[in-house]
Design an enzyme around this catalytic site. Structure first.
Site, mmCIF file in Angstrom:
data_model
loop_
_atom_site.group_PDB
_atom_site.id
_atom_site.type_symbol
_atom_site.label_atom_id
_atom_site.label_comp_id
_atom_site.label_asym_id
_atom_site.label_seq_id
_atom_site.Cartn_x
_atom_site.Cartn_y
_atom_site.Cartn_z
ATOM 1 N N ALA A 70 0.861 -1.185 0.000
ATOM 2 C CA ALA A 70 0.000 0.000 0.000
ATOM 3 C C ALA A 70 0.895 1.233 0.000
ATOM 4 O O ALA A 70 2.034 1.192 0.483
ATOM 5 C CB ALA A 70 -0.893 -0.018 1.236
ATOM 6 N N GLY A 112 0.609 -5.140 1.030
ATOM 7 C CA GLY A 112 -0.639 -5.242 0.280
ATOM 8 C C GLY A 112 -0.447 -5.871 -1.090
ATOM 9 O O GLY A 112 -1.384 -6.465 -1.640
ATOM 10 N N GLU A 115 -0.599 -9.457 -0.448
ATOM 11 C CA GLU A 115 -1.989 -9.795 -0.067
ATOM 12 C C GLU A 115 -2.907 -9.838 -1.284
ATOM 13 O O GLU A 115 -3.763 -10.720 -1.397
ATOM 14 C CB GLU A 115 -2.494 -8.786 0.973
ATOM 15 C CG GLU A 115 -1.798 -8.968 2.315
ATOM 16 C CD GLU A 115 -2.098 -7.853 3.300
ATOM 17 O OE1 GLU A 115 -1.906 -6.670 2.943
ATOM 18 O OE2 GLU A 115 -2.519 -8.158 4.432
#
Ligand code: DAK
Length: 261
Positions: A70, A112, A115
């Site tokens: 992120a 992220g 993920e």
């Protein structure tokens, strides 16, 4: 094929019949996942999901970076309320895509990025891929599924080490521990992923959507409920035109012509 809007932080391609590619494109930030890029990527995937010409999607980045996590610069000033209530991108949109998605990872897939790759249905990695959850270095923990999906994929011991110490997995390690489906050289990994996507896309979309749903339920349900769920989807497919066509084609010794109905 459906016309996509003009995107600024992703590109879309259809390199082969039935295959839709969404590519992160913020090279200067190593594809750090800001709200605009995740929003555009999820929108493009949703459009491919609704497009009858597409049977399998690929989500990818560049040779250097799938995504470095992120966007820390965007998250930097945010409060708990900003994150919980005013979050501008709903990452769970990715879990609601019905058709199979292959994450194609080269270079870093961190935080992220890792993920998002794990939320996809399969992962093809280049030999340079590096997977990790470095959130601990920022004083946070993985918040988009890392503690759960990584643990399911590689087991508790290794997941703890990755999350608590920022141990990163090379492509070969990720293959050994079951996080990725295959590893290929930098020169060919993308084409290999397209070949895999073509295999998925050449089947009935009705069957592949429900098969994806059933496999994903294995992460949520106990065995008895999972088997029950599987059986209901199995029976449901006996109502599809593609089931009739697939079985007729087998009996008549000819290739099936799918209607995706
Ligand atoms: N965010 C923002 N910018 C990033 C970035 C990131 N995650 N990663 C890299 N960049 C930027 C760098 O700031 C640099 O920009 P300039 O300084 O040139 O302007 C540029 O990309 C190149 O990076 P480096 O100069 O650092 O390149 P190196 O090759 O030296 O290093 C690196 C590459 C990937 C090892 C390093 O950049 C790095 O460690 N990056 C941060 C990795 C990281 O910590 N990732 C985890 C972030 S936390 C949630 C959803 C998601 C999340 C949480 C909740 N909800 C929906 C609830 C996820 C959280 C995270 O991912």
């Amino acid at each position: 094929m459906t016309d996509h809007p003009a995107y600024e932080t992703i590109t879309v391609e259809t390199p082969a019949e039935g295959v839709g590619v969404v590519r992160f494109n913020r090279p200067k930030a190593l594809n750090a996942l800001n709200a605009q890029m995740t929003g555009e990527a999820f929108t493009a995937l949703e459009m491919f999901d609704r497009d009858p010409a597409i049977g399998c999607m690929i989500l990818t980045g560049s040779d250097r970076a799938f995504a470095a996590g992120a966007d820390i610069k965007e998250m930097h000033g945010k409060t708990a309320i900003d994150m919980a209530i005013h979050d501008t991108t709903d990452w769970s949109r990715l879990t609601r895509i019905g058709k199979p998605i292959i994450a194609v990872v080269s270079g870093v897939a961190l935080g992220g990025g890792c993920e998002i790759a794990m939320t996809c249905d399969m992962i093809v990695a280049s030999e340079t891929a590096l997977f990790g959850q470095p959130e601990i270095n920022l004083g946070i923990l993985p918040g988009a599924g890392g503690t759960q999906r990584l643990t399911h994929a590689v087991g508790k011991a290794l997941a703890m080490e990755i999350i608590l110490t920022d141990r990163r997995l090379t492509a070969e390690e990720a293959l050994r521990y079951g996080l990725v489906n295959r590893v290929a050289p930098l020169e060919t990994y993308f084409q290999e992923a397209v070949e895999l996507a073509k295999q998925v896309a050449s089947r009935s979309q009705v069957a592949s959507r429900l098969a994806k749903q059933a496999v994903n339920k294995a992460f949520e349900l106990g065995l008895a409920d999972g088997l029950d769920y599987e059986k209901r989807l199995f029976y449901l497919l006996f109502a599809s035109e593609d089931k009739a066509e697939g079985m007729s084609a087998f009996v008549e010794k000819r290739p099936a012509v799918w209607k995706h109905k």
